[in-house]
Write an enzyme that holds these catalytic residues in place. Sequence first.
Site, PDB file in Angstrom:
ATOM      1  CG  LEU A 166      25.748  38.012  45.452  1.00  0.00           C
ATOM      2  CD1 LEU A 166      25.796  39.480  45.837  1.00  0.00           C
ATOM      3  CD2 LEU A 166      24.490  37.358  46.021  1.00  0.00           C
ATOM      4  CD  GLN A 167      29.303  39.179  39.054  1.00  0.00           C
ATOM      5  OE1 GLN A 167      29.656  39.729  38.041  1.00  0.00           O
ATOM      6  NE2 GLN A 167      30.161  38.807  39.994  1.00  0.00           N
ATOM      7  CD  GLU A 217      36.448  36.873  37.529  1.00  0.00           C
ATOM      8  OE1 GLU A 217      36.270  36.659  38.737  1.00  0.00           O
ATOM      9  OE2 GLU A 217      36.149  36.053  36.634  1.00  0.00           O
ATOM     10  CG  ASP A 260      32.796  34.068  32.256  1.00  0.00           C
ATOM     11  OD1 ASP A 260      32.269  34.643  33.223  1.00  0.00           O
ATOM     12  OD2 ASP A 260      33.591  33.114  32.373  1.00  0.00           O
ATOM     13  NE  ARG A 309      34.596  52.945  53.067  1.00  0.00           N
ATOM     14  CZ  ARG A 309      33.845  52.786  54.157  1.00  0.00           C
ATOM     15  NH1 ARG A 309      33.058  51.741  54.287  1.00  0.00           N
ATOM     16  NH2 ARG A 309      33.888  53.684  55.131  1.00  0.00           N
TER      17      ARG A 309
END
Length: 370
Positions: free
Chosen positions: A291-292, A239, A144, A284
Amino acid sequence: MTHKILVATGGGDCPGLNAVIRGIVKRASLEKEEWKIYGCIESFNGILKDDVEIVEFTEEMVSGLHVKGGTIIKTTNKGGPFHFPVRREDGSWIIEDRSLLMKKRFENMEFDAVINIGGDGSQRISLQLLNLGIPVVGVPKTIDNDLSSTDFTFGFQTAVQIATEAFDKLVTTAESHNRVFIMEVMGRDAGWIALHTALAGGADVCLIPELPYDPKVVARKIETRYKNGMGFCNIVIAEGAKRIGGDVVGQAPTAIGDRHIKLGGVGDVLKQELLELGIEHDIRVTVLGHLQRGGTPVAYDRILATEFGVKAFELIKEKKYGNLVVYRHPDISYVPLEEAVKEPHLVKLDDFLVRAAKGIGMVFGDESIL
Ligand code: F6P
């Protein structure tokens, strides 16, 4: 004389953790005196459990480890010495403070010091352990990049690279189908992964936690692109992003010992908001998720992690306990843990990165242009 260091990796895993371990072990092996380096399995659980799980590292074990993602000594972002979850006979759970038990075991096993590799939560634990009288040095890790005392944490560049490669792929399919793509990335309360990915990938819209968005502004940008004949639109959303006056999207923690909301789903929320505003193009959503955090660290993170490992060992050798290793360009240095955990490193709206993004027409969901 033999010295002993206990190493733990805490919080979410992150590419580069193994490179730090390798750096510590290799640097220690160059000393004239004997330094033994041990790994505490699954963060501090290894020394807190009824059956202690601690392994001694050999040079063989760490050979080539800088390339390997994850952490060979496991990790957890739940519990810890001060909130250790214990299952009772009736199946229910209680939270115990096992910090004094940890101190006792640490002393009985004759450890000199702890190296705690982790993010803000883990470094708060480092500070508590220090206050308890356990000599500790922290190493900052997180994809992060939200620790204010260091220019960068390792793992961040890898996450950005993974997200950018994914974004590049979505751009070609968006273009082929005339679609709107929303890609949701991690970062918790910080928009660094989103902002870097949006800039590297050339996103049309970037939504970050630090700047709540107005869905109408996003809708306007989409329509402008279609009107101008571009025929597709690519959005990066963090997010932790939220609409103006709204709240973050996620789920309350369910696992025992977990105190964090699980962020996720804001991309779908944005899609719904755009549909309600009358956007008729096919929208979409791709959520990149873990995955990150997976796989091989990029070169930058391997290098930074190795530097951090070497520096952490050297701080312990010099008995400079109570510090967090940091990168402050051009040096690898250290700051007191107390200072290091004071405030998070968040995107500021006058950061040049934001200005550069706005300068090439990227929309942040607010009304301002530059
Ligand atoms: O802090 C790293 C991070 O990957 C965040 O970006 C994300 O919100 C969180 O961890 C996810 O945690 P978990 O793996 O517990 O779902």
